[in-house]
Design an enzyme around this catalytic site. Sequence first.
Site, short mmCIF file in Angstrom:
data_model
loop_
_atom_site.label_atom_id
_atom_site.label_comp_id
_atom_site.label_asym_id
_atom_site.label_seq_id
_atom_site.Cartn_x
_atom_site.Cartn_y
_atom_site.Cartn_z
N ASP A 29 0.82 -1.20 0.00
CA ASP A 29 0.00 0.00 0.00
C ASP A 29 0.86 1.26 0.00
O ASP A 29 0.51 2.26 -0.63
CB ASP A 29 -0.91 0.01 1.22
CG ASP A 29 -2.03 -1.01 1.12
OD1 ASP A 29 -2.20 -1.60 0.03
OD2 ASP A 29 -2.72 -1.24 2.14
N ASP A 66 3.06 0.38 -10.10
CA ASP A 66 1.87 -0.45 -10.26
C ASP A 66 2.24 -1.92 -10.40
O ASP A 66 1.48 -2.80 -9.99
CB ASP A 66 1.07 0.02 -11.48
CG ASP A 66 -0.29 -0.65 -11.56
OD1 ASP A 66 -0.99 -0.70 -10.53
OD2 ASP A 66 -0.64 -1.16 -12.64
N ASP A 69 4.00 -2.97 -6.58
CA ASP A 69 3.12 -3.26 -5.45
C ASP A 69 2.37 -4.58 -5.65
O ASP A 69 2.15 -5.34 -4.70
CB ASP A 69 2.15 -2.11 -5.17
CG ASP A 69 1.26 -1.78 -6.36
OD1 ASP A 69 1.24 -2.54 -7.34
OD2 ASP A 69 0.57 -0.74 -6.32
N ARG A 74 1.87 -10.37 -4.14
CA ARG A 74 1.92 -11.80 -4.47
C ARG A 74 2.97 -12.51 -3.65
O ARG A 74 2.76 -13.64 -3.18
CB ARG A 74 2.18 -11.97 -5.96
CG ARG A 74 0.97 -11.68 -6.85
CD ARG A 74 1.21 -12.09 -8.29
NE ARG A 74 2.25 -11.30 -8.91
CZ ARG A 74 2.04 -10.13 -9.52
NH1 ARG A 74 0.82 -9.61 -9.55
NH2 ARG A 74 3.03 -9.47 -10.07
N ASP A 91 -5.50 4.89 -9.28
CA ASP A 91 -5.30 4.97 -10.73
C ASP A 91 -6.12 6.12 -11.32
O ASP A 91 -5.67 6.83 -12.22
CB ASP A 91 -5.72 3.66 -11.40
CG ASP A 91 -4.68 2.57 -11.26
OD1 ASP A 91 -3.54 2.88 -10.85
OD2 ASP A 91 -5.00 1.40 -11.54
#
Length: 241
Positions: A29, A66, A69, A74, A91
């Site tokens: 985050d 993008d 993160d 994952r 976004d």
Amino acid sequence: MLNKYARAFFTRVLTPFAAFLIRRGVSPDTVTLLGTAGVVAGALVFYPRGEFFWGTVVITLFVFSDLVDGNMARQLGRSSRWGAFLDSTLDRVADGAIFGGFALWYAGQGDDNVLCAVSIFCLASGQVVSYTKARGESIGLPVAVNGLVERAERLVVSLVAAGFAGLHKFGVPGIQYLLPIALWIVAVGSLVTLIQRVVTVRRESAEAESAEAAAAEDENASKNENASRGSNASQGSEATS
């Protein structure tokens, strides 16, 4: 094309960096927030002054957050609804800053009210295109259409054109016209995409309502049939008595 061919490559390249951030205790985050802040700063600091080349360089660097993160999430096994919501929301903020930066340039030193209006239309239509899909899905429709120009296409076309247009300040002649052309392309493409999604939602809505009506008719017919059978059975029992 970026999603299909380049994402896997950049994922492999950025995985060690993502792992490094995890070891340092940085959360996905945080990377999302910093990436958005960098894009907004690059767009609203450089673009209104006509520094399209350096603004695009800064924005491109932060756009890769993008991928970082998502890679971190994952690796941590923390993919969540909150993370998806935050990413999608920010976004929209980043997109607004980019086209807002173009609009500020043309409203000021760029001195072109038409292109200022086109930039604002690109900003607004991009938000509405995303909203139509989200709203359609929220009412239970698949919204099974991608459309001509989605977010990736809007960003690639706009940022590549802006970056090259910025080379005009380095003495490259005529290249500044790439950005106006790109903005018109994005504006028209976004309008087409919006129409495609609205038409798709209308069709899917009509199909869903027809299916629900048919299911309701079948249910009523089944109830009537069962009631009729119960009535006949009751009359037969009375006749036997």
